[in-house]
Design a protein around this motif. Structure first.
Motif, PDB file in Angstrom:
ATOM      1  N   TYR A 106       0.851   4.704   5.357  1.00 52.09           N
ATOM      2  CA  TYR A 106      -0.050   3.492   5.956  1.00 52.09           C
ATOM      3  C   TYR A 106       0.769   2.724   7.050  1.00 52.09           C
ATOM      4  O   TYR A 106       1.957   2.255   6.568  1.00 52.09           O
ATOM      5  CB  TYR A 106      -0.407   2.630   4.771  1.00 52.09           C
ATOM      6  N   THR A 107       0.448   2.504   8.108  1.00 50.11           N
ATOM      7  CA  THR A 107       1.418   1.996   9.067  1.00 50.11           C
ATOM      8  C   THR A 107       0.970   0.615   9.380  1.00 50.11           C
ATOM      9  O   THR A 107      -0.066   0.011   8.877  1.00 50.11           O
ATOM     10  CB  THR A 107       1.186   2.681  10.608  1.00 50.11           C
ATOM     11  N   LEU A 108       1.677  -0.090  10.201  1.00 53.97           N
ATOM     12  CA  LEU A 108       1.612  -1.516  10.403  1.00 53.97           C
ATOM     13  C   LEU A 108       0.318  -1.554  11.217  1.00 53.97           C
ATOM     14  O   LEU A 108      -0.449  -2.690  10.961  1.00 53.97           O
ATOM     15  CB  LEU A 108       2.673  -2.057  11.136  1.00 53.97           C
ATOM     16  N   SER A 109       0.098  -0.696  12.007  1.00 53.58           N
ATOM     17  CA  SER A 109      -1.111  -0.879  12.935  1.00 53.58           C
ATOM     18  C   SER A 109      -2.454  -0.795  11.920  1.00 53.58           C
ATOM     19  O   SER A 109      -3.447  -1.395  12.102  1.00 53.58           O
ATOM     20  CB  SER A 109      -1.377   0.471  13.801  1.00 53.58           C
ATOM     21  N   LEU A 167      -5.362   4.320  -4.657  1.00 51.89           N
ATOM     22  CA  LEU A 167      -6.098   3.657  -3.580  1.00 51.89           C
ATOM     23  C   LEU A 167      -6.607   4.685  -2.777  1.00 51.89           C
ATOM     24  O   LEU A 167      -6.218   6.119  -2.829  1.00 51.89           O
ATOM     25  CB  LEU A 167      -5.244   2.932  -2.515  1.00 51.89           C
ATOM     26  N   GLY A 168      -7.810   4.698  -2.103  1.00 50.64           N
ATOM     27  CA  GLY A 168      -8.520   5.762  -1.376  1.00 50.64           C
ATOM     28  C   GLY A 168      -8.340   5.650   0.168  1.00 50.64           C
ATOM     29  O   GLY A 168      -9.064   6.290   0.972  1.00 50.64           O
ATOM     30  N   ARG A 169      -6.917   5.601   0.254  1.00 51.88           N
ATOM     31  CA  ARG A 169      -6.403   5.583   1.755  1.00 51.88           C
ATOM     32  C   ARG A 169      -6.357   6.965   2.274  1.00 51.88           C
ATOM     33  O   ARG A 169      -5.716   7.930   1.402  1.00 51.88           O
ATOM     34  CB  ARG A 169      -5.333   4.921   1.882  1.00 51.88           C
ATOM     35  N   PRO A 170      -6.955   7.558   3.233  1.00 53.62           N
ATOM     36  CA  PRO A 170      -6.887   8.837   3.768  1.00 53.62           C
ATOM     37  C   PRO A 170      -5.550   9.154   4.345  1.00 53.62           C
ATOM     38  O   PRO A 170      -5.154  10.457   4.236  1.00 53.62           O
ATOM     39  CB  PRO A 170      -8.096   9.002   4.996  1.00 53.62           C
ATOM     40  N   ALA A 171      -4.847   8.509   4.766  1.00 54.46           N
ATOM     41  CA  ALA A 171      -3.736   8.828   5.640  1.00 54.46           C
ATOM     42  C   ALA A 171      -2.534   8.846   4.704  1.00 54.46           C
ATOM     43  O   ALA A 171      -2.428   8.212   3.922  1.00 54.46           O
ATOM     44  CB  ALA A 171      -3.234   7.760   6.628  1.00 54.46           C
ATOM     45  N   GLU A 172      -1.417   9.813   4.869  1.00 56.27           N
ATOM     46  CA  GLU A 172      -0.351   9.889   4.159  1.00 56.27           C
ATOM     47  C   GLU A 172       0.325   8.724   4.028  1.00 56.27           C
ATOM     48  O   GLU A 172       1.300   8.444   3.022  1.00 56.27           O
ATOM     49  CB  GLU A 172       0.254  11.114   4.436  1.00 56.27           C
ATOM     50  N   ILE A 198       0.890  -1.144   0.090  1.00 57.76           N
ATOM     51  CA  ILE A 198      -0.023   0.196  -0.056  1.00 57.76           C
ATOM     52  C   ILE A 198       0.862   1.289   0.049  1.00 57.76           C
ATOM     53  O   ILE A 198       0.416   2.508  -0.620  1.00 57.76           O
ATOM     54  CB  ILE A 198      -0.844   0.160   1.312  1.00 57.76           C
ATOM     55  N   ASN A 199       2.161   1.282   0.594  1.00 60.82           N
ATOM     56  CA  ASN A 199       2.882   2.305   0.702  1.00 60.82           C
ATOM     57  C   ASN A 199       3.917   2.492  -0.633  1.00 60.82           C
ATOM     58  O   ASN A 199       4.543   3.493  -0.799  1.00 60.82           O
ATOM     59  CB  ASN A 199       3.993   2.406   2.014  1.00 60.82           C
ATOM     60  N   ASP A 200       3.695   1.587  -1.457  1.00 58.50           N
ATOM     61  CA  ASP A 200       4.420   1.530  -2.802  1.00 58.50           C
ATOM     62  C   ASP A 200       3.895   2.677  -3.678  1.00 58.50           C
ATOM     63  O   ASP A 200       2.836   2.825  -3.755  1.00 58.50           O
ATOM     64  CB  ASP A 200       4.181   0.307  -3.386  1.00 58.50           C
ATOM     65  N   PRO A 201       4.983   3.790  -4.272  1.00 55.98           N
ATOM     66  CA  PRO A 201       4.260   4.887  -5.012  1.00 55.98           C
ATOM     67  C   PRO A 201       3.742   4.343  -6.262  1.00 55.98           C
ATOM     68  O   PRO A 201       3.027   5.266  -6.952  1.00 55.98           O
ATOM     69  CB  PRO A 201       5.694   5.594  -5.151  1.00 55.98           C
ATOM     70  N   GLU A 202       3.779   2.985  -6.765  1.00 60.84           N
ATOM     71  CA  GLU A 202       3.239   2.835  -7.830  1.00 60.84           C
ATOM     72  C   GLU A 202       1.785   2.050  -7.540  1.00 60.84           C
ATOM     73  O   GLU A 202       1.076   1.964  -8.499  1.00 60.84           O
ATOM     74  CB  GLU A 202       4.002   1.597  -8.809  1.00 60.84           C
ATOM     75  N   VAL A 203       1.390   1.932  -6.420  1.00 61.50           N
ATOM     76  CA  VAL A 203       0.074   1.564  -5.548  1.00 61.50           C
ATOM     77  C   VAL A 203      -0.531   2.574  -4.991  1.00 61.50           C
ATOM     78  O   VAL A 203      -2.041   2.930  -5.576  1.00 61.50           O
ATOM     79  CB  VAL A 203       0.275   0.171  -5.248  1.00 61.50           C
ATOM     80  N   TYR A 204       0.051   3.163  -4.220  1.00 63.91           N
ATOM     81  CA  TYR A 204      -0.590   4.185  -3.289  1.00 63.91           C
ATOM     82  C   TYR A 204      -1.624   5.283  -3.861  1.00 63.91           C
ATOM     83  O   TYR A 204      -2.471   5.376  -3.333  1.00 63.91           O
ATOM     84  CB  TYR A 204       0.267   4.671  -2.325  1.00 63.91           C
TER      85      TYR A 204
END
Length: 241
Positions: A61-64, A54-59, A45-51
């Protein structure tokens, strides 16, 4: 005794459910989530080719965050499995509300496997529609009983960038739709969207019979930025079963 989890199979060693993709992608399987998916999930999810897609709100994405998502997916999968296993005495196959196998894994030559992505089918959220119409649509959709042909579904997915441009997600969607979503969930209508610029996802949907119906500029706010959406629809035809 009727196997309410058909056509899913169980691993002879672990007992885990799985659905294998057809050749030449038969080294890929779909399984329920596992706790150790979380670590791989963070990297994908933190991969710049994927992120960006995605509609993830956080800048970041953490392990939590990943552990919480895996727990959510696991709870959904377990609920489906439990409900279906409790209906083994019924004469016919019953409809499921979800698909218990959503983690995409690549089998290795040593017998292990690697988590490479996820696919989720759930009732539509209509991200392209503004309130209050969006809430009205969601409420009406949620009121329909499991398996009802008028339920509108949505599909979301992501894949590790190391496995992009291999045709994998097209086959994953096709397999999941024909083997599970259509016959076991009663899916007859789907409404999906992809961010403008995500031509790969649009092509994947179109290969699976989705039709691009509109493109909306500034349709949704993600991470403080207005983003446009390609909107696609799919309707069941008998040729897909």
């Amino acid at each position: 005794m009727l196997d309410q989890l058909f056509p899913l199979k169980r691993s002879a060693t672990s007992g885990e459910l799985f659905l294998r993709l057809p050749a030449p992608h038969d080294n890929l399987i779909l399984t329920p989530p596992r706790p150790d998916d979380a670590l791989a999930l963070v990297g994908i999810i933190n991969d710049p080719e994927v992120y960006p897609w995605l509609g993830r709100p956080a800048e970041e994405y953490t392990l939590s965050d990943a552990k919480a998502l895996v727990e959510e997916y696991t709870a959904s999968s377990n609920e489906v499995i439990e409900k279906l296993e409790n209906t083994v005495d019924l004469e016919g196959l019953v409809f499921a509300e979800d698909c218990p196998v959503r983690s995409i894994r690549e089998m290795q030559t040593d017998g292990t496997d690697v988590f490479i992505g996820n696919i989720t089918i759930k009732r539509c959220n209509w991200w392209d529609v503004q309130a209050p119409e969006r809430e009205r649509l969601k409420e009406a959709n949620a009121a329909l009983p499991t398996g009802h042909p008028e339920i509108v579904w949505q599909l979301s997915d992501f894949l590790a960038s190391s496995h992009h441009r291999r045709g994998i997600m097209s086959v994953v969607i096709q397999t999941l739709m024909t083997e599970w979503a259509i016959p076991r969930m009663g899916v007859r209508q789907m409404h999906v969207s992809a961010f403008i610029g995500n031509t790969g996802s649009v092509r994947v949907f179109e290969k699976n019979g989705f039709v691009l119906t509109t493109t909306l500029q500034d349709a949704i706010e993600i991470r403080g930025e207005r983003r446009g959406l390609h909107v696609l629809d799919w309707t069941y035809t008998h040729s897909e079963c």
